[in-house]
Scaffold this motif. Structure first.
Motif, PDB file in Angstrom:
ATOM      1  N   SER A   1       0.607  -1.140  -0.294  1.00 40.98           N
ATOM      2  CA  SER A   1       0.269  -0.110  -0.435  1.00 40.98           C
ATOM      3  C   SER A   1       0.881   0.892   0.100  1.00 40.98           C
ATOM      4  CB  SER A   1      -0.893  -0.120   1.276  1.00 40.98           C
ATOM      5  OG  SER A   1       0.006  -0.104   2.402  1.00 40.98           O
ATOM      6  N   SER A   2       0.569   2.403  -0.844  1.00 41.10           N
ATOM      7  CA  SER A   2       1.109   3.538  -0.110  1.00 41.10           C
ATOM      8  C   SER A   2       1.159   3.996   0.731  1.00 41.10           C
ATOM      9  CB  SER A   2       0.134   4.783  -1.096  1.00 41.10           C
ATOM     10  OG  SER A   2       0.630   6.103  -0.812  1.00 41.10           O
ATOM     11  N   ASP A   3       0.647   3.750   1.785  1.00 41.09           N
ATOM     12  CA  ASP A   3       1.397   4.183   3.296  1.00 41.09           C
ATOM     13  C   ASP A   3       2.407   3.480   4.309  1.00 41.09           C
ATOM     14  OD1 ASP A   3      -1.158   6.566   3.524  1.00 41.09           O
ATOM     15  OD2 ASP A   3      -2.070   4.841   4.016  1.00 41.09           O
ATOM     16  N   ALA A   4       2.597   1.866   3.540  1.00 42.85           N
ATOM     17  CA  ALA A   4       3.332   0.666   3.982  1.00 42.85           C
ATOM     18  C   ALA A   4       4.953   1.507   3.620  1.00 42.85           C
ATOM     19  CB  ALA A   4       2.890  -0.524   3.183  1.00 42.85           C
ATOM     20  N   VAL A   5       4.822   1.664   2.325  1.00 36.90           N
ATOM     21  CA  VAL A   5       5.854   1.627   1.513  1.00 36.90           C
ATOM     22  C   VAL A   5       6.237   3.780   1.469  1.00 36.90           C
ATOM     23  CG1 VAL A   5       6.784   3.130  -0.907  1.00 36.90           C
ATOM     24  CG2 VAL A   5       5.051   0.682  -0.837  1.00 36.90           C
ATOM     25  N   THR A   6       5.772   4.815   2.222  1.00 33.37           N
ATOM     26  CA  THR A   6       6.232   5.868   2.354  1.00 33.37           C
ATOM     27  C   THR A   6       6.735   5.474   4.672  1.00 33.37           C
ATOM     28  OG1 THR A   6       4.344   7.386   1.611  1.00 33.37           O
ATOM     29  CG2 THR A   6       5.435   8.099   3.335  1.00 33.37           C
ATOM     30  N   HIS A   7       5.674   4.780   4.731  1.00 36.79           N
ATOM     31  CA  HIS A   7       6.347   4.515   6.387  1.00 36.79           C
ATOM     32  C   HIS A   7       7.396   3.585   6.490  1.00 36.79           C
ATOM     33  CE1 HIS A   7       6.231   3.483  10.662  1.00 36.79           C
ATOM     34  NE2 HIS A   7       6.350   2.364  10.595  1.00 36.79           N
ATOM     35  N   PHE A   8       8.021   2.792   5.326  1.00 40.79           N
ATOM     36  CA  PHE A   8       9.245   1.748   4.950  1.00 40.79           C
ATOM     37  C   PHE A   8       9.995   3.383   4.733  1.00 40.79           C
ATOM     38  CE2 PHE A   8      12.314   0.085   2.525  1.00 40.79           C
ATOM     39  CZ  PHE A   8      12.832  -0.904   2.959  1.00 40.79           C
ATOM     40  N   ARG A   9       9.799   3.810   3.586  1.00 40.56           N
ATOM     41  CA  ARG A   9      11.238   4.753   3.295  1.00 40.56           C
ATOM     42  C   ARG A   9      11.201   6.431   4.259  1.00 40.56           C
ATOM     43  NH1 ARG A   9      10.627  10.075   2.431  1.00 40.56           N
ATOM     44  NH2 ARG A   9       8.067   9.856   2.264  1.00 40.56           N
ATOM     45  N   GLU A  10      10.279   6.324   5.338  1.00 40.27           N
ATOM     46  CA  GLU A  10      10.666   7.036   6.514  1.00 40.27           C
ATOM     47  C   GLU A  10      11.725   6.279   7.195  1.00 40.27           C
ATOM     48  OE1 GLU A  10       6.647   7.970   8.080  1.00 40.27           O
ATOM     49  OE2 GLU A  10       6.338   9.858   6.216  1.00 40.27           O
ATOM     50  N   GLU A  11      11.252   5.167   7.515  1.00 40.52           N
ATOM     51  CA  GLU A  11      12.800   4.394   8.895  1.00 40.52           C
ATOM     52  C   GLU A  11      13.760   4.205   8.014  1.00 40.52           C
ATOM     53  OE1 GLU A  11      10.537   0.679   8.770  1.00 40.52           O
ATOM     54  OE2 GLU A  11       9.384   1.375  10.612  1.00 40.52           O
ATOM     55  N   GLN A  12      13.974   4.319   7.065  1.00 36.30           N
ATOM     56  CA  GLN A  12      15.314   3.745   6.530  1.00 36.30           C
ATOM     57  C   GLN A  12      16.085   6.052   6.015  1.00 36.30           C
ATOM     58  OE1 GLN A  12      15.592   0.909   6.328  1.00 36.30           O
ATOM     59  NE2 GLN A  12      16.656   1.595   4.288  1.00 36.30           N
ATOM     60  N   GLU A  13      14.657   6.488   6.330  1.00 36.65           N
ATOM     61  CA  GLU A  13      15.296   8.038   6.400  1.00 36.65           C
ATOM     62  C   GLU A  13      16.204   8.151   7.435  1.00 36.65           C
ATOM     63  OE1 GLU A  13      12.626  10.324   4.875  1.00 36.65           O
ATOM     64  OE2 GLU A  13      13.048  10.807   3.050  1.00 36.65           O
ATOM     65  N   VAL A  14      15.070   7.626   8.562  1.00 32.69           N
ATOM     66  CA  VAL A  14      16.248   7.925  10.062  1.00 32.69           C
ATOM     67  C   VAL A  14      16.791   7.259   9.767  1.00 32.69           C
ATOM     68  CG1 VAL A  14      14.989   7.433  12.302  1.00 32.69           C
ATOM     69  CG2 VAL A  14      13.606   8.876  10.821  1.00 32.69           C
ATOM     70  N   ALA A  15      16.975   5.513   9.883  1.00 32.88           N
ATOM     71  CA  ALA A  15      18.259   4.642   9.678  1.00 32.88           C
ATOM     72  C   ALA A  15      19.664   5.327   9.379  1.00 32.88           C
ATOM     73  CB  ALA A  15      17.580   3.734   8.839  1.00 32.88           C
ATOM     74  N   LEU A  16      19.476   6.142   8.196  1.00 37.71           N
ATOM     75  CA  LEU A  16      20.712   6.830   7.125  1.00 37.71           C
ATOM     76  C   LEU A  16      21.086   7.641   8.207  1.00 37.71           C
ATOM     77  CD1 LEU A  16      18.906   6.550   3.261  1.00 37.71           C
ATOM     78  CD2 LEU A  16      20.821   5.124   4.237  1.00 37.71           C
ATOM     79  N   VAL A  17      20.164   8.530   8.473  1.00 36.04           N
ATOM     80  CA  VAL A  17      20.968   9.891   9.364  1.00 36.04           C
ATOM     81  C   VAL A  17      21.382   9.053  10.594  1.00 36.04           C
ATOM     82  CG1 VAL A  17      19.969  11.743  10.495  1.00 36.04           C
ATOM     83  CG2 VAL A  17      18.694  11.502   8.642  1.00 36.04           C
ATOM     84  N   GLY A  18      20.892   8.168  10.720  1.00 31.33           N
ATOM     85  CA  GLY A  18      21.305   7.236  12.616  1.00 31.33           C
ATOM     86  C   GLY A  18      23.062   6.842  12.274  1.00 31.33           C
ATOM     87  N   THR A  19      22.622   6.478  10.151  1.00 29.60           N
ATOM     88  CA  THR A  19      24.109   5.994  10.368  1.00 29.60           C
ATOM     89  C   THR A  19      25.258   6.667  10.022  1.00 29.60           C
ATOM     90  OG1 THR A  19      23.073   3.975   9.657  1.00 29.60           O
ATOM     91  CG2 THR A  19      25.835   4.139   8.913  1.00 29.60           C
ATOM     92  N   ARG A  20      24.965   8.224   9.403  1.00 31.92           N
ATOM     93  CA  ARG A  20      26.548   9.300   9.576  1.00 31.92           C
ATOM     94  C   ARG A  20      26.256   9.636  10.806  1.00 31.92           C
ATOM     95  NH1 ARG A  20      22.170   9.891   4.508  1.00 31.92           N
ATOM     96  NH2 ARG A  20      21.276  11.506   5.884  1.00 31.92           N
ATOM     97  N   THR A  21      25.617   9.754  12.040  1.00 30.16           N
ATOM     98  CA  THR A  21      25.997  10.151  12.539  1.00 30.16           C
ATOM     99  C   THR A  21      26.606   9.537  13.552  1.00 30.16           C
ATOM    100  OG1 THR A  21      23.868  10.673  12.956  1.00 30.16           O
ATOM    101  CG2 THR A  21      25.154  10.731  15.393  1.00 30.16           C
ATOM    102  N   ASP A  22      26.545   7.977  13.266  1.00 30.18           N
ATOM    103  CA  ASP A  22      27.466   6.996  14.064  1.00 30.18           C
ATOM    104  C   ASP A  22      28.921   6.881  13.805  1.00 30.18           C
ATOM    105  OD1 ASP A  22      25.113   6.511  15.443  1.00 30.18           O
ATOM    106  OD2 ASP A  22      24.844   4.367  14.728  1.00 30.18           O
ATOM    107  N   ASP A  23      28.905   7.115  12.288  1.00 28.34           N
ATOM    108  CA  ASP A  23      30.502   7.076  11.871  1.00 28.34           C
ATOM    109  C   ASP A  23      31.114   7.929  11.651  1.00 28.34           C
ATOM    110  OD1 ASP A  23      29.291   4.824  10.077  1.00 28.34           O
ATOM    111  OD2 ASP A  23      28.616   6.188   8.715  1.00 28.34           O
TER     112      ASP A  23
END
Length: 340
Positions: A292-314
């Protein structure tokens, strides 16, 4: 009066397709104006003047339904405006017909890629949420803006498949961002046409009819984009890209296929497109919770948060500041380091 009503209906239909699939507004309306005898520059100017209003309403509608990624809009709109202004001023002096078949082939291949990938794989998730870089969006915007002004349409057909193919943004965000940034493109192209042509050949009654039809359709299209599943949206966009660019290629001077041959190609493409959509619909219904559209949007938002966290951890955490004793020790070692 009948002509005005017909043009208004065409503006409605063109905006409904453009706002839902991210392309075909300029191509549809420009084709109609050329068919009734308008010269290419005046037809493109008429369409872009009407687009100032339709794209504004479309952008607001997409924003209201959460279909816009403003980072993409910022990075693509200004280069696109520069390309559109240059394209508008050059149109009356330089023919771009020689480049049209090459562009059609590139977009046709992109369309096939999008159609096949979204049909059989759904929306790819391994790149979803990764940022779209300025070094990608700026050249893309310039080329799409130039093609849009010189061809009477092209912002969506060039920009939408390129961003979709990157797999970094879900389809509704791609379409909403392209449609929203198109307002800047329409303003820039219209200024270019007005500087180079004045109001010569522009029928403002037609502009008004196209504008009214487009304004009515824009909120409906934005609502559709918000609710159509990404898999179905991607398959729909891919099929439209294949169809429109096959048409451009077959009608170009490079091939100039007879009408009967073109019709055979169109029928085959439409049948294949319908089969792909039916398959995509079946796969969506089998896994509706993840597709669904909402499921894909939720997945993208989680990925964006994870990417930001990875850059911070580095980034290494800053250590404690050296005290006065450590500073004296360091100073005392300097002569030995220098060989003294």
């Amino acid at each position: 009066m009948r002509t005005i009503v017909l043009i208004g209906l065409v503006g409605f239909a063109a905006q409904l397709v453009d706002g839902s699939l991210g392309m075909a507004y300029g191509v549809t309306t420009t084709t109609l104006l050329l068919a009734i005898g308008t010269n290419p520059a005046a037809a493109s100017a008429t369409v872009h003047l009407a687009e100032i209003g339709t794209t504004l309403v479309s952008g607001v509608s997409h924003w209201k339904f959460g279909n816009v990624d403003w980072r993409v809009v910022r990075r693509i709109a200004i280069p696109g405006a520069i390309g559109a202004f240059l394209g508008a001023t050059i149109l009356s002096k330089l023919s771009t017909e020689a480049a049209a078949p090459v562009m059609a082939v590139i977009l046709l291949l992109l369309g096939l890629y999008i159609l096949i990938r979204f049909t059989f794989q759904g929306i790819p998730r391994h790149n979803l949420g990764k940022p779209l870089r300025k070094r990608f969006l700026s050249p893309l915007g310039f080329v799409a803006g130039f093609v849009d002004a010189t061809g009477g349409g092209g912002w969506g057909p060039v920009g939408t498949p390129a961003i979709l193919a990157s797999g970094r943004l879900e389809p509704r965000k791609v379409i909403g961002s392209i449609d929203t940034s198109e307002f800047i493109i329409a303003v820039a192209a219209s200024l270019g046409f007005l500087f180079s042509l004045g109001s010569q050949g522009i029928n403002f009654a037609w502009v008004g009819a196209i504008l009214v039809g487009g304004v009515v359709a824009a909120p409906i299209a934005a609502w559709l984009v918000r609710h159509i599943p990404p898999r179905l949206l991607g398959a729909s966009v891919g099929g439209l890209i294949v169809l429109t660019n096959t048409r451009s290629l077959l009608k170009s001077d490079f091939i100039d296929a007879p009408g009967g041959v073109r019709n055979v190609f169109y029928v085959v493409i439409v049948i294949g497109w319908a089969a792909a959509f039916a398959y995509s619909l079946r796969e969506y219904l089998r896994d509706r919770d993840n597709e669904s559209s909402d499921a894909v949007t939720h997945f993208r938002e989680e990925q964006e948060v994870a990417l930001v966290g990875t850059r911070t951890d580095d980034v290494p955490a800053p250590g404690p500041a050296p005290d006065a004793t450590e500073k004296r020790d360091v100073v005392g070692l300097l002569p030995e380091v220098n060989g003294e």
